[in-house]
Scaffold this motif. Structure first.
Motif, short mmCIF file in Angstrom:
data_model
loop_
_atom_site.label_atom_id
_atom_site.label_comp_id
_atom_site.label_asym_id
_atom_site.label_seq_id
_atom_site.Cartn_x
_atom_site.Cartn_y
_atom_site.Cartn_z
N ALA A 1 30.09 -14.43 51.66
CA ALA A 1 30.95 -13.48 52.70
C ALA A 1 32.19 -13.21 51.87
O ALA A 1 32.61 -11.98 51.99
N PHE A 2 32.72 -13.97 50.97
CA PHE A 2 34.04 -13.59 50.59
C PHE A 2 33.78 -12.40 49.24
O PHE A 2 34.53 -11.60 49.32
N ILE B 1 33.67 -9.18 51.44
CA ILE B 1 34.99 -8.64 51.73
C ILE B 1 35.69 -8.07 50.62
O ILE B 1 36.45 -7.27 50.70
N ALA B 2 35.53 -8.92 49.48
CA ALA B 2 36.21 -8.45 48.25
C ALA B 2 35.94 -7.08 48.05
O ALA B 2 36.69 -6.15 47.67
N ILE B 3 34.63 -6.72 47.97
CA ILE B 3 33.89 -5.28 47.76
C ILE B 3 34.49 -4.37 48.94
O ILE B 3 35.05 -3.32 48.34
N GLN B 4 34.65 -4.70 50.07
CA GLN B 4 35.01 -3.74 51.25
C GLN B 4 36.49 -3.23 51.05
O GLN B 4 36.88 -2.62 51.21
N LEU B 5 37.52 -4.47 50.89
CA LEU B 5 38.70 -4.05 50.64
C LEU B 5 38.82 -3.54 49.11
O LEU B 5 39.73 -2.54 49.04
N GLU C 1 17.41 -10.87 46.30
CA GLU C 1 17.84 -10.68 47.59
C GLU C 1 19.36 -10.31 47.58
O GLU C 1 19.85 -9.44 48.25
N ASP C 2 20.18 -10.85 46.69
CA ASP C 2 21.79 -10.45 46.36
C ASP C 2 21.72 -9.07 45.89
O ASP C 2 22.72 -8.25 46.33
N GLY D 1 32.65 -17.52 43.24
CA GLY D 1 31.94 -18.74 43.33
C GLY D 1 30.74 -19.04 42.39
O GLY D 1 30.25 -20.19 42.15
N GLY D 2 30.25 -17.84 41.91
CA GLY D 2 28.95 -17.85 41.08
C GLY D 2 29.18 -18.83 39.78
O GLY D 2 28.24 -19.41 39.30
#
Length: 84
Positions: free
Chosen positions: A1-2, A5-9, A25-26, A70-71
């Motif tokens: 989710a983070f 959100i970072a991509i959208q921002l 899937e990612d 986080g990866g």
């Protein structure tokens, strides 16, 4: 989710977004996002050089920001290589 959100921002601020995918899937999820991501780099096999891919996508200019959501895939030296 983070990461999403970072991509959208980033898109909202006018950035060209390059992302990594750790699984099929990612990758599929990232490719469905709108506005679209400039490039999704598949790192699932561990053999892709992220810095080279970013430099290729940017015509050698590099990037301004690297966010590792986080990866833990990117090592410090890889992040320094891709910076402009």
């Amino acid at each position: 989710a983070f990461g999403t959100i970072a991509i959208q921002l980033a898109h909202h601020r006018g950035a060209k977004v390059i992302s990594t995918a750790h699984s099929l899937e990612d990758k599929q999820h990232l490719e469905r996002l709108r506005p679209s991501i400039a490039r999704v780099i598949d790192v699932s096999n561990g053999k892709v050089h992220v810095a080279e891919s970013c430099l290729e996508e940017t015509g050698g200019l590099g990037v301004d920001i690297v966010i590792d959501a986080g990866g833990g895939y990117l090592r410090t030296e890889q992040m320094q290589e891709v910076g402009s």
